[in-house]
Design a protein around this motif. Structure first.
Motif, PDB file in Angstrom:
ATOM      1  N   GLY A 102       0.828  -1.196   0.000  1.00 25.49           N
ATOM      2  CA  GLY A 102       0.000   0.000   0.000  1.00 25.49           C
ATOM      3  C   GLY A 102       0.861   1.245   0.000  1.00 25.49           C
ATOM      4  O   GLY A 102       1.963   1.275  -0.555  1.00 25.49           O
ATOM      5  N   THR A 103       0.359   2.286   0.645  1.00 28.76           N
ATOM      6  CA  THR A 103       1.049   3.577   0.658  1.00 28.76           C
ATOM      7  C   THR A 103       1.999   3.659   1.853  1.00 28.76           C
ATOM      8  O   THR A 103       1.562   3.695   3.002  1.00 28.76           O
ATOM      9  CB  THR A 103       0.032   4.731   0.743  1.00 28.76           C
ATOM     10  N   GLY A 104       3.296   3.673   1.559  1.00 28.39           N
ATOM     11  CA  GLY A 104       4.290   3.747   2.624  1.00 28.39           C
ATOM     12  C   GLY A 104       5.667   3.992   2.056  1.00 28.39           C
ATOM     13  O   GLY A 104       5.917   3.774   0.862  1.00 28.39           O
ATOM     14  N   SER A 105       6.588   4.446   2.893  1.00 33.19           N
ATOM     15  CA  SER A 105       7.948   4.708   2.443  1.00 33.19           C
ATOM     16  C   SER A 105       8.920   4.581   3.609  1.00 33.19           C
ATOM     17  O   SER A 105       8.540   4.707   4.773  1.00 33.19           O
ATOM     18  CB  SER A 105       8.063   6.112   1.831  1.00 33.19           C
ATOM     19  N   VAL A 106      10.192   4.332   3.271  1.00 35.56           N
ATOM     20  CA  VAL A 106      11.269   4.241   4.251  1.00 35.56           C
ATOM     21  C   VAL A 106      12.456   5.041   3.722  1.00 35.56           C
ATOM     22  O   VAL A 106      12.807   4.932   2.542  1.00 35.56           O
ATOM     23  CB  VAL A 106      11.698   2.776   4.485  1.00 35.56           C
ATOM     24  N   THR A 107      13.067   5.855   4.594  1.00 33.64           N
ATOM     25  CA  THR A 107      14.232   6.642   4.212  1.00 33.64           C
ATOM     26  C   THR A 107      15.362   6.362   5.192  1.00 33.64           C
ATOM     27  O   THR A 107      15.197   6.524   6.401  1.00 33.64           O
ATOM     28  CB  THR A 107      13.921   8.152   4.218  1.00 33.64           C
ATOM     29  N   ALA A 108      16.504   5.930   4.662  1.00 28.52           N
ATOM     30  CA  ALA A 108      17.675   5.635   5.489  1.00 28.52           C
ATOM     31  C   ALA A 108      18.814   6.566   5.121  1.00 28.52           C
ATOM     32  O   ALA A 108      18.966   6.953   3.958  1.00 28.52           O
ATOM     33  CB  ALA A 108      18.100   4.183   5.290  1.00 28.52           C
ATOM     34  N   SER A 109      19.634   6.949   6.117  1.00 26.54           N
ATOM     35  CA  SER A 109      20.773   7.823   5.843  1.00 26.54           C
ATOM     36  C   SER A 109      21.867   7.044   5.117  1.00 26.54           C
ATOM     37  O   SER A 109      21.933   5.817   5.185  1.00 26.54           O
ATOM     38  CB  SER A 109      21.314   8.411   7.151  1.00 26.54           C
ATOM     39  N   ALA A 110      22.743   7.779   4.445  1.00 28.55           N
ATOM     40  CA  ALA A 110      23.797   7.163   3.650  1.00 28.55           C
ATOM     41  C   ALA A 110      24.961   6.701   4.524  1.00 28.55           C
ATOM     42  O   ALA A 110      25.184   7.217   5.628  1.00 28.55           O
ATOM     43  CB  ALA A 110      24.298   8.153   2.609  1.00 28.55           C
ATOM     44  N   PHE A 111      25.723   5.742   4.013  1.00 31.86           N
ATOM     45  CA  PHE A 111      26.906   5.235   4.701  1.00 31.86           C
ATOM     46  C   PHE A 111      28.164   5.799   4.056  1.00 31.86           C
ATOM     47  O   PHE A 111      28.150   6.241   2.910  1.00 31.86           O
ATOM     48  CB  PHE A 111      26.935   3.703   4.652  1.00 31.86           C
ATOM     49  N   ASP A 112      29.272   5.748   4.809  1.00 35.97           N
ATOM     50  CA  ASP A 112      30.553   6.167   4.237  1.00 35.97           C
ATOM     51  C   ASP A 112      30.976   5.164   3.171  1.00 35.97           C
ATOM     52  O   ASP A 112      30.814   3.953   3.342  1.00 35.97           O
ATOM     53  CB  ASP A 112      31.639   6.227   5.321  1.00 35.97           C
ATOM     54  N   ALA A 113      31.552   5.690   2.113  1.00 37.94           N
ATOM     55  CA  ALA A 113      31.996   4.807   1.038  1.00 37.94           C
ATOM     56  C   ALA A 113      33.389   4.243   1.307  1.00 37.94           C
ATOM     57  O   ALA A 113      33.741   3.175   0.819  1.00 37.94           O
ATOM     58  CB  ALA A 113      31.990   5.563  -0.288  1.00 37.94           C
ATOM     59  N   GLU A 114      34.197   4.974   2.103  1.00 38.97           N
ATOM     60  CA  GLU A 114      35.579   4.556   2.321  1.00 38.97           C
ATOM     61  C   GLU A 114      35.984   4.700   3.788  1.00 38.97           C
ATOM     62  O   GLU A 114      35.321   5.371   4.577  1.00 38.97           O
ATOM     63  CB  GLU A 114      36.530   5.397   1.448  1.00 38.97           C
ATOM     64  N   TYR A 115      37.098   4.067   4.096  1.00 36.23           N
ATOM     65  CA  TYR A 115      37.738   4.154   5.408  1.00 36.23           C
ATOM     66  C   TYR A 115      38.127   5.606   5.698  1.00 36.23           C
ATOM     67  O   TYR A 115      38.608   6.316   4.815  1.00 36.23           O
ATOM     68  CB  TYR A 115      38.963   3.241   5.351  1.00 36.23           C
ATOM     69  N   THR A 116      37.927   6.069   6.935  1.00 37.63           N
ATOM     70  CA  THR A 116      38.233   7.455   7.311  1.00 37.63           C
ATOM     71  C   THR A 116      39.412   7.495   8.280  1.00 37.63           C
ATOM     72  O   THR A 116      39.371   6.854   9.339  1.00 37.63           O
ATOM     73  CB  THR A 116      37.011   8.124   7.978  1.00 37.63           C
TER      74      THR A 116
ATOM     75  N   SER B 280       0.276   5.446   5.142  1.00 40.91           N
ATOM     76  CA  SER B 280      -1.031   6.086   5.144  1.00 40.91           C
ATOM     77  C   SER B 280      -1.986   5.264   4.294  1.00 40.91           C
ATOM     78  O   SER B 280      -1.570   4.372   3.537  1.00 40.91           O
ATOM     79  CB  SER B 280      -0.937   7.524   4.609  1.00 40.91           C
ATOM     80  N   ASN B 281      -3.283   5.573   4.432  1.00 43.66           N
ATOM     81  CA  ASN B 281      -4.316   4.922   3.605  1.00 43.66           C
ATOM     82  C   ASN B 281      -4.210   3.396   3.644  1.00 43.66           C
ATOM     83  O   ASN B 281      -4.119   2.732   2.605  1.00 43.66           O
ATOM     84  CB  ASN B 281      -4.220   5.406   2.157  1.00 43.66           C
ATOM     85  N   ASN B 282      -4.182   2.838   4.845  1.00 38.00           N
ATOM     86  CA  ASN B 282      -4.109   1.385   5.023  1.00 38.00           C
ATOM     87  C   ASN B 282      -2.765   0.787   4.622  1.00 38.00           C
ATOM     88  O   ASN B 282      -2.653  -0.423   4.435  1.00 38.00           O
ATOM     89  CB  ASN B 282      -5.231   0.661   4.257  1.00 38.00           C
ATOM     90  N   GLY B 283      -1.729   1.617   4.464  1.00 37.13           N
ATOM     91  CA  GLY B 283      -0.413   1.108   4.120  1.00 37.13           C
ATOM     92  C   GLY B 283       0.221   0.363   5.287  1.00 37.13           C
ATOM     93  O   GLY B 283      -0.100   0.603   6.451  1.00 37.13           O
TER      94      GLY B 283
END
Length: 254
Positions: A73-87, A108-111
């Motif tokens: 149904g109607t729904g969404s998920v948002t995740a933050s980005a990860f580092d691409a390389e060693y810091t 929403s709407n029965n999602g």
């Protein structure tokens, strides 16, 4: 428009508005985990002040197969980005490595939404010197937050941490002074949970030795957006509005 049709029209408009609001019933969650490694003390036990042989770095990655989403149904998920390389981290008192993983969801709407992520926050200390030994004092700090809105909302954040020490022959030993788990979660409407904590750690690296510190955060959320039934009083009120023109006509004919 005549008065005869004005009230019924207003009543129907009111019902339409209420129906739209009913259909837009929603549930939401937001969770995050912030992990910080801070160097509190640092010394070269062989040559004071020389840290050229100490290599320090951090990584922030998604665990292998560590993400799962199921949405109908109607729904969404948002995740933050990860580092691409060693810091790389500077070998100095006060240096730190910090990252935040956040996961948000809505339905929403029965999602229906169900999701789970597992994030790794790792820091490693490598003694590349053939002669010098180093002593390191470190603090792991973490902040967990979980909030949910809507009667069918559930979210939680968990963190686990540990350390492993490797000698010059790369034999591994677990360090029992740095391990643990914590949790923050909520499943109530319009509620928020927050947890802030820290753990101090100290270790010595002989030439060729390696210390790895691990923290993992599991972030999850479940949502079911169901329409909220309108109170019966609303329908009675609307029916009364629709009946008013008929009542006025009856009054005139008596």
């Amino acid at each position: 428009m005549t008065k005869k049709y004005l009230l019924p029209t207003l009543a129907l408009a009111s019902l339409a508005t209420l129906t739209i609001q009913n259909a837009q019933a929603a549930a939401n969650f937001s969770s995050y985990a912030t992990v910080t490694y801070t160097i509190d003390s640092l010394s070269n036990l062989t040559n004071a002040g020389d840290f050229s042989g100490l290599d320090i770095g951090g990584s922030f990655v998604l665990a292998p197969s560590g993400d799962f989403q199921y949405i109908t149904g109607t729904g969404s998920v948002t995740a933050s980005a990860f580092d691409a390389e060693y810091t790389a981290i500077t070998a100095a008192v006060g240096s730190s490595y910090t990252r935040t993983f956040q996961l948000d969801g809505s339905a929403s709407n029965n999602g229906y939404v169900f999701t789970h992520y597992l994030a790794y926050f790792d820091t490693a200390f490598s003694n590349l010197s053939a002669t010098d030994s180093y002593n390191v004092g470190l603090t792991l700090s973490y902040a967990l937050s979980a909030s949910a809105t809507g009667d069918e909302s559930l979210t939680d954040v968990t963190v686990n941490y540990s350390a492993e020490h490797y000698n010059a022959a790369f034999d591994m030993t677990a360090d029992p002074t740095f391990f643990g788990a914590d949790y923050a979660g909520t499943n109530q409407s319009l509620s928020t949970a927050f947890l802030l904590n820290s753990q101090a750690f100290n270790f010595t690296l002989a030439p060729g030795e390696f210390e790895a510190l691990y923290a993992s955060a599991g972030v999850a959320g479940t949502l079911q957006a169901s329409p909220v039934p309108l109170p019966s009083a609303v329908w009675l009120f609307a029916s009364a509005l629709l009946a008013i023109p008929g009542l006025k006509k009856s009054t005139k004919t008596v």
